[in-house]
Design a protein around this motif. Structure first.
Motif, PDB file in Angstrom:
ATOM      1  N   LYS A 453       6.003 -11.420  34.337  1.00 28.55           N
ATOM      2  CA  LYS A 453       6.773 -11.500  35.583  1.00 28.55           C
ATOM      3  C   LYS A 453       8.236 -11.824  35.306  1.00 28.55           C
ATOM      4  N   GLU A 454       8.489 -12.517  34.201  1.00 26.87           N
ATOM      5  CA  GLU A 454       9.871 -12.845  33.844  1.00 26.87           C
ATOM      6  C   GLU A 454      10.548 -11.708  33.091  1.00 26.87           C
ATOM      7  N   GLY A 455       9.830 -10.579  32.853  1.00 31.54           N
ATOM      8  CA  GLY A 455      10.438  -9.448  32.160  1.00 31.54           C
ATOM      9  C   GLY A 455      10.383  -9.551  30.658  1.00 31.54           C
ATOM     10  N   ARG A 456       9.518 -10.416  30.129  1.00 37.33           N
ATOM     11  CA  ARG A 456       9.403 -10.577  28.685  1.00 37.33           C
ATOM     12  C   ARG A 456       8.146  -9.855  28.170  1.00 37.33           C
ATOM     13  N   PRO A 457       8.225  -9.307  26.926  1.00 39.50           N
ATOM     14  CA  PRO A 457       7.041  -8.644  26.359  1.00 39.50           C
ATOM     15  C   PRO A 457       5.933  -9.649  26.062  1.00 39.50           C
ATOM     16  N   VAL A 458       4.711  -9.300  26.447  1.00 33.34           N
ATOM     17  CA  VAL A 458       3.544 -10.146  26.219  1.00 33.34           C
ATOM     18  C   VAL A 458       2.487  -9.289  25.516  1.00 33.34           C
ATOM     19  N   ALA A 459       1.929  -9.816  24.419  1.00 35.90           N
ATOM     20  CA  ALA A 459       0.924  -9.070  23.646  1.00 35.90           C
ATOM     21  C   ALA A 459      -0.429  -9.122  24.340  1.00 35.90           C
ATOM     22  N   VAL A 460      -1.118  -7.980  24.311  1.00 35.73           N
ATOM     23  CA  VAL A 460      -2.470  -7.878  24.858  1.00 35.73           C
ATOM     24  C   VAL A 460      -3.360  -7.254  23.782  1.00 35.73           C
ATOM     25  N   ASP A 461      -4.394  -7.967  23.376  1.00 34.35           N
ATOM     26  CA  ASP A 461      -5.330  -7.451  22.371  1.00 34.35           C
ATOM     27  C   ASP A 461      -6.362  -6.549  23.035  1.00 34.35           C
ATOM     28  N   ILE A 462      -6.607  -5.421  22.411  1.00 36.28           N
ATOM     29  CA  ILE A 462      -7.594  -4.469  22.936  1.00 36.28           C
ATOM     30  C   ILE A 462      -8.420  -3.930  21.775  1.00 36.28           C
ATOM     31  N   VAL A 463      -9.515  -3.257  22.094  1.00 36.74           N
ATOM     32  CA  VAL A 463     -10.346  -2.557  21.116  1.00 36.74           C
ATOM     33  C   VAL A 463     -10.358  -1.087  21.491  1.00 36.74           C
ATOM     34  N   LEU A 464     -10.047  -0.242  20.511  1.00 35.46           N
ATOM     35  CA  LEU A 464      -9.903   1.190  20.757  1.00 35.46           C
ATOM     36  C   LEU A 464     -11.154   1.951  20.343  1.00 35.46           C
ATOM     37  N   GLY A 465     -11.347   3.089  21.003  1.00 34.55           N
ATOM     38  CA  GLY A 465     -12.423   4.015  20.641  1.00 34.55           C
ATOM     39  C   GLY A 465     -11.843   5.271  20.023  1.00 34.55           C
ATOM     40  N   ILE A 466     -12.178   6.417  20.550  1.00 30.35           N
ATOM     41  CA  ILE A 466     -11.719   7.682  19.981  1.00 30.35           C
ATOM     42  C   ILE A 466     -10.280   7.941  20.382  1.00 30.35           C
ATOM     43  N   THR A 467      -9.632   8.832  19.660  1.00 29.44           N
ATOM     44  CA  THR A 467      -8.248   9.190  19.943  1.00 29.44           C
ATOM     45  C   THR A 467      -8.054  10.683  19.765  1.00 29.44           C
ATOM     46  N   ASP A 468      -7.105  11.229  20.517  1.00 26.01           N
ATOM     47  CA  ASP A 468      -6.761  12.640  20.361  1.00 26.01           C
ATOM     48  C   ASP A 468      -5.398  12.825  19.726  1.00 26.01           C
ATOM     49  N   GLY A 469      -4.824  11.728  19.224  1.00 23.01           N
ATOM     50  CA  GLY A 469      -3.525  11.789  18.594  1.00 23.01           C
ATOM     51  C   GLY A 469      -2.388  11.434  19.533  1.00 23.01           C
ATOM     52  N   THR A 470      -2.602  11.570  20.834  1.00 19.63           N
ATOM     53  CA  THR A 470      -1.590  11.208  21.828  1.00 19.63           C
ATOM     54  C   THR A 470      -2.025  10.001  22.637  1.00 19.63           C
ATOM     55  N   PHE A 471      -3.308   9.977  23.008  1.00 23.19           N
ATOM     56  CA  PHE A 471      -3.881   8.857  23.744  1.00 23.19           C
ATOM     57  C   PHE A 471      -5.091   8.332  22.989  1.00 23.19           C
ATOM     58  N   SER A 472      -5.387   7.052  23.213  1.00 26.54           N
ATOM     59  CA  SER A 472      -6.578   6.449  22.622  1.00 26.54           C
ATOM     60  C   SER A 472      -7.412   5.787  23.705  1.00 26.54           C
ATOM     61  N   GLU A 473      -8.723   5.813  23.527  1.00 19.42           N
ATOM     62  CA  GLU A 473      -9.642   5.196  24.483  1.00 19.42           C
ATOM     63  C   GLU A 473      -9.601   3.673  24.336  1.00 19.42           C
TER      64      GLU A 473
END
Length: 511
Positions: A453-473
């Protein structure tokens, strides 16, 4: 004067405010993209060559001069159709010579058979002479015993008898000799007949016929050209059996070959028709490695229909083999996975700080889990552990020299290659099914950045699945559909906002 002083003060105040705004980071801008739901496909890309399913090389088994050609490039030919003619003059003469040799051998046989009859007649005459002289000899022996005839008469009868016996033996030997000559003549006839067949066969070989129905895609000779078949049959034509059914021989990297399976869908394009996407299926994965400059690839054959004959042999194909496809999944741009704010680049993101454990599945080593899933015997497990121990250095080198994703794939391929020979057919089938099911379920941790909300970058951890090279699940994580993720930091790329000059006469004010 009053109004002029007011304007100068306002300008100075605005300049100071702008400096304060800069000091508070107000000039830091980011480009973001929305997290959305949609379909995503994971694919392996490769290059290959379009080839006919069956190529027939039509050659010549004899040497000679091309007398005529009855087929050319792109000619449609039928099985048995005459497509070329080698000058048959020499081979016709050879046939006539072989036929004359056969007739001569047959005549020799007839002469020897007549000689055999004469010899048999002489033998019969000798038998009669033996009988007659023996009768005279027996009679004279009784007369001599009774002192009726002189000893000289008896001796003459005995001599005649012995001479008849010798003549009979000579006649028998002559009959046997002539019989042997007859058998030899028969063998010569068979030999002459075989030579005649060879000559006739060579004469037939002067007429080149198509062995299959198809299209001539290559002609390598011209009329008047001499072909020599001394060491190997020279190729005269190349015939594609059916251009309506083609195949793409694609070169797939060893890092990706473990993800390929027979029956997978594949698409490809060719430079001749860049707007058309051709579709096919993986029909074969060949085990023979192709090594070029220490790069190992494998030939993956893709069957494709070519009813409109647009695809031609030799075309270069840009192949994409579909590994997995999902619809309605949450997906994040890959650019967001590569982004990291300048202020934190010195420190690794949270996901990078976590070291993946060496064990999987509740503390099990990969080999233990594999042994359980495939029901390995104790002997198989022991041999597998020895193999893995000997390959530990090679695995470590792969980890050090490759990116994590590529390293994992290459290590899996290496383990499969080294352990495959230990497995039974049923265990191999289970492993193949296990790989096919896990390919679409690959998981890997990652970190993306969103704005607070203050406009600062905040890290978010995620787990990825398959990818097509442009987007990842996105499989797990705190991202929701519609959230904005940072893909680029603009302030560093485009530079600071041009400084505002101090009002005339106020340069250095407040400094």
């Amino acid at each position: 004067m009053l109004w002029g002083l007011i304007l100068v003060l306002l300008a100075a105040g605005g300049y100071v405010a702008l400096d304060l705004l800069r000091a508070n980071g107000g000039n830091q801008n980011f480009r973001t993209m929305k997290v959305e739901r949609g379909e995503i496909s994971s694919a392996v890309t490769a290059t290959g060559t379009v080839n006919p399913v069956t190529n027939v090389l039509v050659g010549s088994q004899i040497s000679g001069t091309i007398k005529a050609l009855y087929a050319d490039f792109n000619s449609e030919v039928k099985e048995g159709q005459v497509i070329a003619q080698i000058d048959p003059a020499i081979f016709q003469a050879q046939v006539e010579q072989a036929r004359a040799s056969l007739l001569n051998a047959q005549a020799n046989l007839l002469a020897l058979q007549a000689s055999l009859k004469n010899a048999e007649a002489s033998l019969a005459k000798a038998e009669v002479a033996v009988t007659d002289t023996k009768r005279t000899y027996d009679r004279y022996r009784e007369l001599l015993a009774n002192k009726v005839i002189a000893q000289q008469v008896f001796d003459t009868a005995e001599t005649n008898y012995q001479s008849a016996l010798a003549q009979r033996d000579a006649s028998k030997a002559q009959v046997e000799a002539v019989k042997a000559q007859v058998e030899q003549a028969k063998a010569q006839i068979e030999q002459a007949r075989a030579l005649l067949k060879v000559s006739e066969t060579n004469l037939r070989y002067t007429t080149i016929r198509s062995p299959v129905n198809g299209i001539v895609i290559s002609r390598n000779v011209d009329v008047g050209q001499t072909v020599a078949a001394s060491l190997q049959a020279p190729t005269l034509f190349t015939i594609a059996k059916d251009l309506k059914a083609m195949q793409v021989d694609s070169n797939v990297s060893e890092a990706d070959i473990g993800r390929i399976a027979v029956g997978q869908e594949a698409t490809f394009t060719v430079d001749a028709y860049p707007e058309i996407t051709f579709r096919g299926k993986v029909s074969e994965i060949r085990n023979a490695p192709i090594t070029v400059q220490n790069v190992v690839t494998y030939d993956v054959v893709i069957q494709v229909e070519n009813k409109d004959l647009k695809l031609k042999p030799g075309m270069t194909a840009n192949v994409s083999i579909l590994i997995a496809h999902k619809e309605g999944v949450l997906k994040v741009p890959n650019a967001a996975l590569r982004f990291q704010p300048q202020s934190v680049k010195k420190e690794p993101p949270p996901s990078a700080k976590r070291k993946e454990p060496e064990t999987t599945g509740g503390g099990q080593r990969p080999l233990d889990r594999l042994a359980k899933e495939l029901n390995l015997t104790e002997e198989q497990k022991s041999k597998a552990e020895m193999i893995m121990a000997s390959a530990r250095q090679e695995i470590q080198e792969i980890r050090e020299r490759s990116k994590p994703e590529e390293a994992r794939t290459r290590i899996q391929s290496l383990i499969r290659q080294k352990i495959w020979s230990l497995l039974t057919e049923e265990q191999r089938r289970k492993w193949s099914e296990r790989e096919a099911s896990s390919q679409a379920e690959e998981r890997r941790p990652a970190t993306v950045w969103v704005l607070s909300k203050e406009g600062r970058p905040v890290a978010v951890d995620i787990v990825l699945g398959i990818t097509d090279g442009t987007f990842s699940e996105v499989v797990r994580g705190d991202l929701k559909e519609g959230m904005e993720v940072i893909v680029e930091e603009l302030s560093k790329k485009k530079g600071a906002t041009p400084s505002v000059s101090s009002p005339p006469g106020m340069r250095g004010f407040g400094r």
